[in-house]
Motif scaffolding. Structure first.
Motif, PDB file in Angstrom:
ATOM      1  N   GLY A  84     -32.322 -18.813  11.360  1.00 47.94           N
ATOM      2  CA  GLY A  84     -32.869 -17.463  11.365  1.00 47.94           C
ATOM      3  C   GLY A  84     -31.807 -16.374  11.393  1.00 47.94           C
ATOM      4  N   VAL A  85     -30.582 -16.712  11.094  1.00 49.87           N
ATOM      5  CA  VAL A  85     -29.496 -15.723  11.073  1.00 49.87           C
ATOM      6  C   VAL A  85     -29.454 -15.094   9.681  1.00 49.87           C
ATOM      7  CG1 VAL A  85     -27.013 -15.403  11.474  1.00 49.87           C
ATOM      8  CG2 VAL A  85     -28.260 -17.141  12.743  1.00 49.87           C
ATOM      9  N   SER A  86     -29.007 -13.850   9.603  1.00 48.93           N
ATOM     10  CA  SER A  86     -28.959 -13.156   8.312  1.00 48.93           C
ATOM     11  C   SER A  86     -27.907 -13.793   7.399  1.00 48.93           C
ATOM     12  CB  SER A  86     -28.651 -11.674   8.515  1.00 48.93           C
ATOM     13  OG  SER A  86     -27.303 -11.509   8.907  1.00 48.93           O
ATOM     14  N   SER A  87     -28.054 -13.540   6.107  1.00 52.79           N
ATOM     15  CA  SER A  87     -27.166 -14.125   5.100  1.00 52.79           C
ATOM     16  C   SER A  87     -25.721 -13.650   5.284  1.00 52.79           C
ATOM     17  CB  SER A  87     -27.665 -13.747   3.706  1.00 52.79           C
ATOM     18  OG  SER A  87     -26.761 -14.157   2.731  1.00 52.79           O
ATOM     19  N   LYS A  88     -25.547 -12.382   5.608  1.00 58.22           N
ATOM     20  CA  LYS A  88     -24.216 -11.809   5.778  1.00 58.22           C
ATOM     21  C   LYS A  88     -23.510 -12.439   6.986  1.00 58.22           C
ATOM     22  CE  LYS A  88     -21.932  -7.335   5.917  1.00 58.22           C
ATOM     23  NZ  LYS A  88     -22.117  -5.900   5.940  1.00 58.22           N
ATOM     24  N   GLU A  89     -24.244 -12.605   8.084  1.00 55.37           N
ATOM     25  CA  GLU A  89     -23.654 -13.207   9.285  1.00 55.37           C
ATOM     26  C   GLU A  89     -23.321 -14.681   9.058  1.00 55.37           C
ATOM     27  OE1 GLU A  89     -26.509 -12.500  12.318  1.00 55.37           O
ATOM     28  OE2 GLU A  89     -25.888 -10.426  12.646  1.00 55.37           O
ATOM     29  N   CYS A  90     -24.164 -15.378   8.289  1.00 62.07           N
ATOM     30  CA  CYS A  90     -23.895 -16.793   7.993  1.00 62.07           C
ATOM     31  C   CYS A  90     -22.627 -16.944   7.145  1.00 62.07           C
ATOM     32  CB  CYS A  90     -25.084 -17.412   7.258  1.00 62.07           C
ATOM     33  SG  CYS A  90     -26.471 -17.779   8.341  1.00 62.07           S
ATOM     34  N   ALA A  91     -22.514 -16.083   6.143  1.00 63.00           N
ATOM     35  CA  ALA A  91     -21.342 -16.172   5.276  1.00 63.00           C
ATOM     36  C   ALA A  91     -20.066 -15.869   6.052  1.00 63.00           C
ATOM     37  CB  ALA A  91     -21.487 -15.214   4.101  1.00 63.00           C
ATOM     38  N   ALA A  92     -20.137 -14.943   6.991  1.00 62.74           N
ATOM     39  CA  ALA A  92     -18.947 -14.591   7.768  1.00 62.74           C
ATOM     40  C   ALA A  92     -18.621 -15.641   8.822  1.00 62.74           C
ATOM     41  CB  ALA A  92     -19.151 -13.237   8.438  1.00 62.74           C
ATOM     42  N   GLY A  93     -19.591 -16.374   9.288  1.00 62.99           N
ATOM     43  CA  GLY A  93     -19.372 -17.303  10.390  1.00 62.99           C
ATOM     44  C   GLY A  93     -19.283 -18.766   9.986  1.00 62.99           C
ATOM     45  N   LEU A  94     -19.064 -19.056   8.694  1.00 54.09           N
ATOM     46  CA  LEU A  94     -18.955 -20.448   8.264  1.00 54.09           C
ATOM     47  C   LEU A  94     -17.697 -21.089   8.857  1.00 54.09           C
ATOM     48  CD1 LEU A  94     -20.019 -20.386   4.522  1.00 54.09           C
ATOM     49  CD2 LEU A  94     -21.243 -21.384   6.433  1.00 54.09           C
ATOM     50  N   TYR A 103     -20.308 -29.360   1.529  1.00 46.56           N
ATOM     51  CA  TYR A 103     -20.065 -29.002   2.930  1.00 46.56           C
ATOM     52  C   TYR A 103     -20.459 -27.566   3.214  1.00 46.56           C
ATOM     53  CZ  TYR A 103     -17.619 -27.857   7.216  1.00 46.56           C
ATOM     54  OH  TYR A 103     -17.329 -27.419   8.476  1.00 46.56           O
ATOM     55  N   TRP A 104     -20.008 -26.628   2.386  1.00 45.18           N
ATOM     56  CA  TRP A 104     -20.266 -25.208   2.632  1.00 45.18           C
ATOM     57  C   TRP A 104     -21.739 -24.882   2.455  1.00 45.18           C
ATOM     58  CZ3 TRP A 104     -16.315 -23.350   5.022  1.00 45.18           C
ATOM     59  CH2 TRP A 104     -15.047 -23.834   4.750  1.00 45.18           C
ATOM     60  N   SER A 105     -22.377 -25.479   1.445  1.00 42.19           N
ATOM     61  CA  SER A 105     -23.795 -25.169   1.238  1.00 42.19           C
ATOM     62  C   SER A 105     -24.651 -25.738   2.376  1.00 42.19           C
ATOM     63  CB  SER A 105     -24.271 -25.708  -0.110  1.00 42.19           C
ATOM     64  OG  SER A 105     -24.134 -27.103  -0.164  1.00 42.19           O
ATOM     65  N   LYS A 106     -24.308 -26.921   2.892  1.00 39.32           N
ATOM     66  CA  LYS A 106     -25.051 -27.474   4.029  1.00 39.32           C
ATOM     67  C   LYS A 106     -24.899 -26.594   5.267  1.00 39.32           C
ATOM     68  CE  LYS A 106     -24.793 -32.371   2.813  1.00 39.32           C
ATOM     69  NZ  LYS A 106     -24.190 -33.654   3.196  1.00 39.32           N
ATOM     70  N   ALA A 107     -23.674 -26.169   5.548  1.00 38.43           N
ATOM     71  CA  ALA A 107     -23.435 -25.323   6.719  1.00 38.43           C
ATOM     72  C   ALA A 107     -24.166 -23.988   6.573  1.00 38.43           C
ATOM     73  CB  ALA A 107     -21.934 -25.096   6.917  1.00 38.43           C
ATOM     74  N   TYR A 108     -24.168 -23.438   5.359  1.00 36.83           N
ATOM     75  CA  TYR A 108     -24.847 -22.167   5.110  1.00 36.83           C
ATOM     76  C   TYR A 108     -26.361 -22.320   5.280  1.00 36.83           C
ATOM     77  CZ  TYR A 108     -26.337 -17.942   2.702  1.00 36.83           C
ATOM     78  OH  TYR A 108     -26.929 -16.747   2.389  1.00 36.83           O
ATOM     79  N   LEU A 109     -26.918 -23.398   4.733  1.00 34.44           N
ATOM     80  CA  LEU A 109     -28.365 -23.609   4.838  1.00 34.44           C
ATOM     81  C   LEU A 109     -28.791 -23.860   6.282  1.00 34.44           C
ATOM     82  CD1 LEU A 109     -29.099 -25.716   1.638  1.00 34.44           C
ATOM     83  CD2 LEU A 109     -29.676 -23.327   2.084  1.00 34.44           C
ATOM     84  N   CYS A 165     -27.352 -22.578   8.871  1.00 38.84           N
ATOM     85  CA  CYS A 165     -27.266 -21.270   9.522  1.00 38.84           C
ATOM     86  C   CYS A 165     -28.488 -20.423   9.167  1.00 38.84           C
ATOM     87  CB  CYS A 165     -25.974 -20.576   9.098  1.00 38.84           C
ATOM     88  SG  CYS A 165     -25.725 -18.975   9.869  1.00 38.84           S
ATOM     89  N   ILE A 166     -28.860 -20.436   7.898  1.00 38.19           N
ATOM     90  CA  ILE A 166     -30.035 -19.678   7.455  1.00 38.19           C
ATOM     91  C   ILE A 166     -31.290 -20.235   8.137  1.00 38.19           C
ATOM     92  CG2 ILE A 166     -31.521 -19.203   5.439  1.00 38.19           C
ATOM     93  CD1 ILE A 166     -29.082 -17.469   5.412  1.00 38.19           C
ATOM     94  N   GLY A 167     -31.344 -21.544   8.306  1.00 36.28           N
ATOM     95  CA  GLY A 167     -32.496 -22.184   8.946  1.00 36.28           C
ATOM     96  C   GLY A 167     -32.654 -21.784  10.404  1.00 36.28           C
TER      97      GLY A 167
END
Length: 184
Positions: A88-98, A76-82, A84-86
């Motif tokens: 075009g959001v930065s990695s830090k913002e994706c991790a904070a906004g999961l 679940y978390w890896s799909k949501a993170y990917l 978000c990255i797709g």
């Protein structure tokens, strides 16, 4: 060892008294072997109920029906993170906004309970159960504990008669029969 014993000698592993020199235990047929299954306080056939059940004396029983409702998807978390990255959001913002996984098991009856939080905060602040007794009493009421009610003698007699049932019908007959029986 048999040759030594045949010549009248003593075996190097045992003394003349029959004690094993190495371990200090009796040798021969009187010696007991340890069992292959370890001795424990809980019989082996009750192990699954001990692990997956709750103690009989415990007031908080597990709700077996809700255990089946538990869900956990490791991806679940890896799909949501990917996703978000797709975007075009930065990695830090994706991790904070999961977002949180909403398919979790519903919380129990004490989740978010003010009596529970006040008891925990009191114990954190004071550290002694004596100072937090009022919080524990309120928590016991929430958990369903009822204090024992003092019964009058009439209520006790009614309860006894209810348990004894029809057997009490013989008491009046016995009382009447005792008039005619003389005990010497």
């Amino acid at each position: 060892a048999q040759a030594i014993l045949a010549l009248g000698g003593v075996s190097p592993l045992s003394s003349e008294s029959g004690q094993c020199l190495r371990f200090g235990t009796p040798t021969g047929a009187g010696r007991k072997m340890s069992p292959s299954i370890p001795k424990v306080a809980i019989p082996q056939e009750k192990w699954p109920s001990t692990i997956y059940g709750t103690a009989d004396a415990g007031l908080a029983k597990s709700e077996v029906g809700k255990l089946q409702a538990m869900q956990f998807e490791s991806a679940y978390w890896s799909k949501a993170y990917l996703q978000c990255i797709g975007r075009g959001v930065s990695s830090k913002e994706c991790a904070a906004g999961l977002p949180d996984d909403v398919r979790t098991t519903p919380a129990g009856p004490l989740a978010g309970n003010k009596e529970l939080t006040s008891a925990i905060s009191c114990m954190s602040a004071n550290g002694t159960p004596e100072k937090c007794q009022t919080h524990f009493d309120a928590l016991a009421i929430v958990a369903g504990y009822e204090a024992e009610v003092k019964q009058s003698s009439t209520e006790k007699a009614r309860e006894f008669a209810g348990k004894a049932g029809y057997k009490l019908l013989g008491i009046p007959a016995l009382w009447y029969a005792m008039r005619f029986v003389k005990i010497k």
